[in-house]
Motif scaffolding. Structure first.
Motif, PDB file in Angstrom:
ATOM      1  N   THR A  49      12.445  11.417  -4.139  1.00 20.34           N
ATOM      2  CA  THR A  49      13.436  10.004  -3.925  1.00 20.34           C
ATOM      3  C   THR A  49      14.197  10.238  -4.781  1.00 20.34           C
ATOM      4  OG1 THR A  49      11.954   8.814  -5.215  1.00 20.34           O
ATOM      5  CG2 THR A  49      11.626   8.953  -2.837  1.00 20.34           C
ATOM      6  N   SER A  50      15.377   9.461  -4.791  1.00 12.58           N
ATOM      7  CA  SER A  50      16.379   9.453  -5.950  1.00 12.58           C
ATOM      8  C   SER A  50      15.711   8.601  -7.122  1.00 12.58           C
ATOM      9  CB  SER A  50      17.628   8.793  -5.398  1.00 12.58           C
ATOM     10  OG  SER A  50      17.512   7.706  -4.408  1.00 12.58           O
ATOM     11  N   GLY A  51      14.647   7.744  -6.931  1.00 14.65           N
ATOM     12  CA  GLY A  51      13.870   6.889  -8.141  1.00 14.65           C
ATOM     13  C   GLY A  51      13.078   8.197  -8.870  1.00 14.65           C
ATOM     14  N   ALA A  52      12.487   9.080  -8.177  1.00 11.84           N
ATOM     15  CA  ALA A  52      11.923  10.126  -8.885  1.00 11.84           C
ATOM     16  C   ALA A  52      12.937  10.789  -9.618  1.00 11.84           C
ATOM     17  CB  ALA A  52      11.282  11.026  -7.800  1.00 11.84           C
ATOM     18  N   ASP A  53      14.131  11.212  -9.005  1.00 10.87           N
ATOM     19  CA  ASP A  53      15.034  11.973  -9.874  1.00 10.87           C
ATOM     20  C   ASP A  53      15.552  11.222 -11.101  1.00 10.87           C
ATOM     21  OD1 ASP A  53      14.999  13.942  -7.911  1.00 10.87           O
ATOM     22  OD2 ASP A  53      16.806  13.271  -6.889  1.00 10.87           O
ATOM     23  N   TYR A  54      15.793  10.261 -10.911  1.00 10.44           N
ATOM     24  CA  TYR A  54      16.124   9.163 -11.990  1.00 10.44           C
ATOM     25  C   TYR A  54      15.139   9.185 -13.279  1.00 10.44           C
ATOM     26  CZ  TYR A  54      17.166   5.051 -14.592  1.00 10.44           C
ATOM     27  OH  TYR A  54      17.745   4.110 -15.456  1.00 10.44           O
ATOM     28  N   ALA A  55      13.959   9.074 -12.614  1.00  7.79           N
ATOM     29  CA  ALA A  55      12.929   9.172 -13.626  1.00  7.79           C
ATOM     30  C   ALA A  55      12.788  10.484 -14.496  1.00  7.79           C
ATOM     31  CB  ALA A  55      11.533   8.807 -13.043  1.00  7.79           C
ATOM     32  N   ASN A  56      12.929  11.504 -13.960  1.00  6.34           N
ATOM     33  CA  ASN A  56      12.940  12.891 -14.405  1.00  6.34           C
ATOM     34  C   ASN A  56      14.073  13.029 -15.316  1.00  6.34           C
ATOM     35  OD1 ASN A  56      10.461  14.095 -13.661  1.00  6.34           O
ATOM     36  ND2 ASN A  56      11.401  14.028 -11.470  1.00  6.34           N
ATOM     37  N   SER A  57      15.193  12.087 -14.955  1.00 10.02           N
ATOM     38  CA  SER A  57      16.482  12.516 -15.738  1.00 10.02           C
ATOM     39  C   SER A  57      16.213  11.955 -17.185  1.00 10.02           C
ATOM     40  CB  SER A  57      17.769  12.023 -14.998  1.00 10.02           C
ATOM     41  OG  SER A  57      17.984  10.836 -14.767  1.00 10.02           O
ATOM     42  N   ILE A  58      15.660  10.770 -17.327  1.00 10.45           N
ATOM     43  CA  ILE A  58      15.363  10.059 -18.575  1.00 10.45           C
ATOM     44  C   ILE A  58      14.080  10.152 -19.172  1.00 10.45           C
ATOM     45  CG2 ILE A  58      17.128   8.412 -17.827  1.00 10.45           C
ATOM     46  CD1 ILE A  58      14.952   6.561 -16.926  1.00 10.45           C
ATOM     47  N   LYS A  59      13.139  10.867 -18.501  1.00 14.88           N
ATOM     48  CA  LYS A  59      11.907  10.879 -19.128  1.00 14.88           C
ATOM     49  C   LYS A  59      11.599  11.348 -20.428  1.00 14.88           C
ATOM     50  CE  LYS A  59      10.423  15.065 -16.951  1.00 14.88           C
ATOM     51  NZ  LYS A  59       9.509  15.930 -16.034  1.00 14.88           N
ATOM     52  N   ASN A  60      12.600  12.477 -21.063  1.00 15.21           N
ATOM     53  CA  ASN A  60      12.528  12.853 -22.235  1.00 15.21           C
ATOM     54  C   ASN A  60      13.129  12.021 -23.173  1.00 15.21           C
ATOM     55  OD1 ASN A  60      11.075  15.084 -21.313  1.00 15.21           O
ATOM     56  ND2 ASN A  60      13.370  16.561 -21.231  1.00 15.21           N
ATOM     57  N   LYS A  61      14.462  11.425 -22.671  1.00 12.79           N
ATOM     58  CA  LYS A  61      15.104  10.496 -23.700  1.00 12.79           C
ATOM     59  C   LYS A  61      13.981   9.302 -23.909  1.00 12.79           C
ATOM     60  CE  LYS A  61      18.759   7.316 -23.900  1.00 12.79           C
ATOM     61  NZ  LYS A  61      20.102   6.747 -23.228  1.00 12.79           N
ATOM     62  N   TYR A  62      13.104   8.865 -22.886  1.00 10.25           N
ATOM     63  CA  TYR A  62      12.374   7.670 -23.278  1.00 10.25           C
ATOM     64  C   TYR A  62      11.088   8.106 -23.459  1.00 10.25           C
ATOM     65  CZ  TYR A  62      16.348   4.984 -21.991  1.00 10.25           C
ATOM     66  OH  TYR A  62      17.792   4.355 -21.972  1.00 10.25           O
ATOM     67  N   GLY A  63      10.692   9.346 -23.505  1.00 14.71           N
ATOM     68  CA  GLY A  63       9.036   9.830 -23.751  1.00 14.71           C
ATOM     69  C   GLY A  63       8.181   9.318 -22.786  1.00 14.71           C
ATOM     70  N   PHE A  64       8.566   9.164 -21.604  1.00 16.62           N
ATOM     71  CA  PHE A  64       7.018   9.073 -20.832  1.00 16.62           C
ATOM     72  C   PHE A  64       6.919  10.080 -19.770  1.00 16.62           C
ATOM     73  CE2 PHE A  64      11.382   7.220 -18.510  1.00 16.62           C
ATOM     74  CZ  PHE A  64      11.012   7.858 -17.302  1.00 16.62           C
TER      75      PHE A  64
END
Ligand code: GLN
Length: 233
Positions: free
Chosen positions: A125-140
């Motif tokens: 999903t686009s929600g998954a893409d979004y999460a993957n695109s910011i996970k390093n920045k926010y450390g989750f």
């Protein structure tokens, strides 16, 4: 009682998500209903074709269209640049964005509080893409699920700190009793479209667009969205 022979209508197989209310879900009679379901059936009727609905799940539906096993997908599917490389989309029919939802009793209100935690998403999903695109920045860390219910469950049980879901779906679910709350404004805003494999099923795509335009002009589109969303439509 005239015996006019019925014109043979083409049947298209259309993939959808398993449960993505108010767009697609099984009702008490176990029939698939929702905005997407009512729309595709009304468009089929308007344009003289038949549909066979296959509620295989979002990612499976998307992949089955790409491999030519299904004719089209209607599943609250966001029109994105990346997907346009492999799909032809209809005219947009609904606007949406991605929100972050947490457990009712959670103190998390922003992305920066996700550091070191798990976040649940739905595969493909686009929600998954979004999460993957910011996970390093926010450390989750991202954990994936095949459908929305299992994703919500992971947050409700406390295994994941949050999930990313489409705003109209999360709002509807919470209204219906899903024990989560939305803590962010919609991100990645865009529109839903009906999709076919790029370069294939162009007749179906044209009919969808024509039918959609007709339904918008004759008030049926409004009726369908209001049936599920009331004054939120
Ligand atoms: N709109 C999102 C997407 O296209 C989610 C769709 C869904 O979960 N059915 O990826």
């Amino acid at each position: 009682l005239s015996a006019t022979p019925a014109k043979a209508e083409t049947t298209y197989t259309i993939g959808t998500d398993v449960t993505f209310p108010p767009f697609e879900f099984a009702n008490k009679q176990n029939k698939y209903v929702g905005i997407d379901m009512d729309l595709i059936r009304a468009i089929a009727k308007n344009q003289g074709f038949k549909v066979k609905i296959k509620p295989v799940g979002f990612n499976a539906a998307v992949q089955s269209v790409q491999s030519g096993q299904l004719d089209g997908v209607i599943a609250g599917m966001s029109i994105t640049k990346e997907r346009e490389a492999t799909f032809d989309f209809s005219k947009p029919y609904f606007t949406s964005g991605v929100v972050m939802a947490v457990a009712k009793n959670s103190k998390i209100t922003k992305l920066s509080q996700l550091k070191g935690k798990k976040v649940a998403v739905k595969t493909g999903t686009s929600g998954a893409d979004y999460a993957n695109s910011i996970k390093n920045k926010y450390g989750f860390k991202v954990v994936t699920f095949d459908d929305s219910n299992n994703m919500y469950e992971d947050v409700m049980t406390g295994n994941s700190a949050a999930c990313f879901e489409d705003s109209p779906v999360m709002r509807y679910g919470i209204k219906q009793g899903t024990k989560l709350k939305i803590v962010t404004k919609p991100a990645e805003n865009g529109s839903y479209g009906f999709a076919v494999e790029k370069g294939h099923n162009q007749k179906l795509l044209k009919s969808f667009n024509k039918g959609l335009a007709n339904l918008k002009a004759n008030g049926q589109y409004k009726k369908i969205t209001e049936k599920y969303l009331g004054k939120d439509a």
